[in-house]
Design a protein around this motif. Structure first.
Motif, PDB file in Angstrom:
ATOM      1  N   TYR A  35       0.824  -1.210   0.000  1.00 35.88           N
ATOM      2  CA  TYR A  35       0.000   0.000   0.000  1.00 35.88           C
ATOM      3  C   TYR A  35       0.858   1.260   0.000  1.00 35.88           C
ATOM      4  N   VAL A  36       1.964   1.235   0.724  1.00 36.83           N
ATOM      5  CA  VAL A  36       2.880   2.379   0.701  1.00 36.83           C
ATOM      6  C   VAL A  36       3.447   2.548  -0.702  1.00 36.83           C
ATOM      7  N   GLY A  37       3.747   1.442  -1.371  1.00 33.88           N
ATOM      8  CA  GLY A  37       4.274   1.513  -2.731  1.00 33.88           C
ATOM      9  C   GLY A  37       3.318   2.181  -3.699  1.00 33.88           C
ATOM     10  N   LEU A  38       2.022   2.016  -3.470  1.00 35.20           N
ATOM     11  CA  LEU A  38       1.026   2.661  -4.330  1.00 35.20           C
ATOM     12  C   LEU A  38       1.139   4.181  -4.290  1.00 35.20           C
ATOM     13  N   THR A  39       1.579   4.725  -3.177  1.00 35.33           N
ATOM     14  CA  THR A  39       1.637   6.183  -3.013  1.00 35.33           C
ATOM     15  C   THR A  39       2.871   6.800  -3.666  1.00 35.33           C
ATOM     16  N   LYS A  40       3.802   5.974  -4.166  1.00 30.49           N
ATOM     17  CA  LYS A  40       5.040   6.445  -4.798  1.00 30.49           C
ATOM     18  C   LYS A  40       5.807   7.389  -3.862  1.00 30.49           C
ATOM     19  N   PRO A  41       6.401   6.856  -2.803  1.00 27.47           N
ATOM     20  CA  PRO A  41       7.078   7.678  -1.790  1.00 27.47           C
ATOM     21  C   PRO A  41       8.145   8.625  -2.339  1.00 27.47           C
ATOM     22  N   ARG A  42       8.848   8.212  -3.392  1.00 26.09           N
ATOM     23  CA  ARG A  42       9.903   9.088  -3.927  1.00 26.09           C
ATOM     24  C   ARG A  42       9.322  10.365  -4.520  1.00 26.09           C
ATOM     25  N   ILE A  43       8.172  10.260  -5.149  1.00 21.65           N
ATOM     26  CA  ILE A  43       7.525  11.455  -5.685  1.00 21.65           C
ATOM     27  C   ILE A  43       7.043  12.346  -4.546  1.00 21.65           C
ATOM     28  N   ILE A  44       6.539  11.725  -3.484  1.00 16.92           N
ATOM     29  CA  ILE A  44       6.088  12.492  -2.320  1.00 16.92           C
ATOM     30  C   ILE A  44       7.243  13.273  -1.722  1.00 16.92           C
ATOM     31  N   GLU A  45       8.406  12.649  -1.624  1.00 15.11           N
ATOM     32  CA  GLU A  45       9.586  13.340  -1.081  1.00 15.11           C
ATOM     33  C   GLU A  45       9.896  14.592  -1.895  1.00 15.11           C
ATOM     34  N   LEU A  46       9.825  14.462  -3.210  1.00 19.69           N
ATOM     35  CA  LEU A  46      10.129  15.597  -4.079  1.00 19.69           C
ATOM     36  C   LEU A  46       9.115  16.720  -3.903  1.00 19.69           C
ATOM     37  N   LEU A  47       7.843  16.365  -3.743  1.00 22.95           N
ATOM     38  CA  LEU A  47       6.816  17.383  -3.563  1.00 22.95           C
ATOM     39  C   LEU A  47       6.976  18.108  -2.224  1.00 22.95           C
ATOM     40  N   LEU A  48       7.383  17.386  -1.203  1.00 23.25           N
ATOM     41  CA  LEU A  48       7.568  18.015   0.105  1.00 23.25           C
ATOM     42  C   LEU A  48       8.743  18.986   0.077  1.00 23.25           C
ATOM     43  N   ILE A  49       9.738  18.673  -0.754  1.00 23.97           N
ATOM     44  CA  ILE A  49      10.886  19.569  -0.890  1.00 23.97           C
ATOM     45  C   ILE A  49      10.466  20.926  -1.436  1.00 23.97           C
ATOM     46  N   THR A  50       9.410  20.939  -2.236  1.00 25.63           N
ATOM     47  CA  THR A  50       8.939  22.210  -2.792  1.00 25.63           C
ATOM     48  C   THR A  50       7.841  22.843  -1.946  1.00 25.63           C
ATOM     49  N   THR A  51       7.500  22.220  -0.835  1.00 28.56           N
ATOM     50  CA  THR A  51       6.465  22.778   0.042  1.00 28.56           C
ATOM     51  C   THR A  51       7.056  23.480   1.255  1.00 28.56           C
ATOM     52  N   VAL A  52       7.866  22.777   2.013  1.00 30.66           N
ATOM     53  CA  VAL A  52       8.377  23.312   3.276  1.00 30.66           C
ATOM     54  C   VAL A  52       9.262  24.546   3.086  1.00 30.66           C
ATOM     55  N   PRO A  53      10.225  24.554   2.155  1.00 31.01           N
ATOM     56  CA  PRO A  53      11.041  25.758   1.984  1.00 31.01           C
ATOM     57  C   PRO A  53      10.220  27.004   1.665  1.00 31.01           C
ATOM     58  N   VAL A  54       9.139  26.829   0.904  1.00 36.90           N
ATOM     59  CA  VAL A  54       8.284  27.972   0.578  1.00 36.90           C
ATOM     60  C   VAL A  54       7.634  28.526   1.844  1.00 36.90           C
ATOM     61  N   MET A  55       7.386  27.655   2.806  1.00 36.10           N
ATOM     62  CA  MET A  55       6.786  28.096   4.069  1.00 36.10           C
ATOM     63  C   MET A  55       7.754  28.980   4.847  1.00 36.10           C
ATOM     64  N   PHE A  56       9.050  28.673   4.780  1.00 33.94           N
ATOM     65  CA  PHE A  56      10.061  29.532   5.402  1.00 33.94           C
ATOM     66  C   PHE A  56      10.094  30.887   4.712  1.00 33.94           C
ATOM     67  N   LEU A  57      10.013  30.868   3.392  1.00 31.75           N
ATOM     68  CA  LEU A  57      10.031  32.114   2.632  1.00 31.75           C
ATOM     69  C   LEU A  57       8.791  32.943   2.947  1.00 31.75           C
ATOM     70  N   ALA A  58       7.648  32.284   3.061  1.00 29.77           N
ATOM     71  CA  ALA A  58       6.399  32.992   3.367  1.00 29.77           C
ATOM     72  C   ALA A  58       6.412  33.590   4.763  1.00 29.77           C
ATOM     73  N   ALA A  59       7.030  32.889   5.706  1.00 30.08           N
ATOM     74  CA  ALA A  59       7.088  33.363   7.090  1.00 30.08           C
ATOM     75  C   ALA A  59       8.234  34.337   7.325  1.00 30.08           C
ATOM     76  N   ALA A  60       9.073  34.542   6.300  1.00 31.95           N
ATOM     77  CA  ALA A  60      10.264  35.392   6.438  1.00 31.95           C
ATOM     78  C   ALA A  60      11.101  34.924   7.636  1.00 31.95           C
ATOM     79  N   GLY A  61      11.136  33.622   7.834  1.00 26.47           N
ATOM     80  CA  GLY A  61      11.857  33.039   8.958  1.00 26.47           C
ATOM     81  C   GLY A  61      11.374  31.621   9.179  1.00 26.47           C
ATOM     82  N   VAL A  62      11.311  31.226  10.433  1.00 31.84           N
ATOM     83  CA  VAL A  62      10.874  29.869  10.761  1.00 31.84           C
ATOM     84  C   VAL A  62       9.359  29.850  10.952  1.00 31.84           C
ATOM     85  N   PRO A  63       8.629  29.066  10.166  1.00 28.57           N
ATOM     86  CA  PRO A  63       7.164  28.988  10.336  1.00 28.57           C
ATOM     87  C   PRO A  63       6.810  28.183  11.578  1.00 28.57           C
TER      88      PRO A  63
END
Length: 326
Positions: A41-69
């Motif tokens: 079931y974990v394999g169905l979610t394609k974990p490697r793609i999820i990792e890549l998407l999270l890389i583009t989510t969290v850093p943007v949150m730092f940029l939006a918060a102008a610091g640590v969110p």
């Protein structure tokens, strides 16, 4: 659940009596372990793609918060993002199970191996999608929730069902779904959209074709065998490499444009220039190898594919670090 039948062999010596002895049961049912089921079931979610998407989510949150969110909003956004991405990837596996069985790169996925039934996988994907929508809505905000839902619907209906098997532009427009994490990360912190996440959205948009086409160049025969019109299938290596180069140039210019738009410090633009130069150099090398007449693995397209992952990760990490140093 699936069943595996194995032959049972009786190791005891043959009986000396003249009377016939009953034969042992020829088959035994071996059920998969809990670990195997969870892994499927974990394999169905394609974990490697999820990792890549999270890389583009969290850093943007730092940029939006102008610091640590705030930790709570980061955790809530990550949970929602994992659920949403897992949902879209699972439904994608269900819809593409026919071609996944035929492609070398995908034949070991859970559905081609019959480790999970299509019906169970569909139910799993829908449940993940519902949970993602509700979790993001109640614990982050409904704008982020709506954006995540829109990305999922576009990936399933727009890319997987409409574009993937019909047009050479499949990954260009279908890749839009993978750009949404930049918007979700920003709105999770600010509650509204702005030009900064839109620029980062475009960076990912222009990054996706070089990233995907370089992989498709390596597995061109796979895509051709299942009639998926990826660019390397319908175009020559030189033409494909030229388009990769063109998208790479626009991607690098767009990444540098974030500097004046977001008003970053010196860390991000420096990283964007250095990483962009390295990306363009790798794309140029691919083009030069194509001009020599190389094809398939001889083009060494996986060099660009693997570096594209590193490029995106480091670029977004630089975007996260920049506000911390100002």
């Amino acid at each position: 659940m699936f069943e595996v039948f194995v032959t049972a062999v009786d190791p005891r010596p043959a009986a000396t009596t003249s009377y016939p002895t009953p034969l042992p049961d020829a088959t035994a049912v071996v059920s998969p372990s809990v670990r195997d089921v969870v892994k499927a079931y974990v394999g169905l979610t394609k974990p490697r793609i999820i990792e890549l998407l999270l890389i583009t989510t969290v850093p943007v949150m730092f940029l939006a918060a102008a610091g640590v969110p705030g930790l709570k909003v980061v955790v809530a956004t990550l949970i929602g993002g994992i659920l949403a991405s897992g949902s879209a990837n699972t439904i994608n596996c269900v819809l593409d199970r026919d071609i996944d069985e035929q492609m070398r790169r995908t034949r070991r996925r859970p559905l081609p191996r019959h480790a999970v039934s299509p019906r169970s996988a569909t139910a799993f994907g829908v449940v993940l999608g519902v949970l993602a929508t509700l979790e993001l809505g109640f614990f982050v905000n409904w704008l982020s929730s709506g954006l995540a839902l829109a990305a999922n619907l576009f990936y399933v209906f727009g890319y997987t069902m409409l574009l993937k098997r019909r047009t050479v532009q499949n990954i260009v427009w279908g890749g839009i779904a993978g750009c949404f994490p930049t918007l979700i990360g920003w709105t999770a912190v600010t509650g509204k959209l702005a030009w900064t996440p839109i620029v980062l959205f475009l960076v990912v948009f222009f990054w996706t074709p070089p990233h995907t086409w370089s992989l498709a160049m390596r597995y061109r025969e796979d895509y051709a065998s299942v009639d998926v019109p990826m660019l390397p299938v319908v175009a020559t290596p030189i033409s494909t490499a030229r388009q990769i180069m063109a998208y790479s140039v626009v991607m690098v210019l767009t990444s540098i444009a974030l500097w004046p738009v977001a008003g970053t410090g010196f860390v991000y633009p420096l990283a964007a220039i250095v990483l962009g130069f390295a990306f363009l150099r790798e794309a140029r090398r691919l083009l030069l190898r194509a001009h020599t007449g190389a094809e398939g693995a001889a083009l060494r397209p996986m060099r660009l594919f693997h570096f594209s992952n590193i490029y995106l990760a480091l670029l977004f990490i630089a975007a996260a670090i920049d506000p911390l140093l100002r």
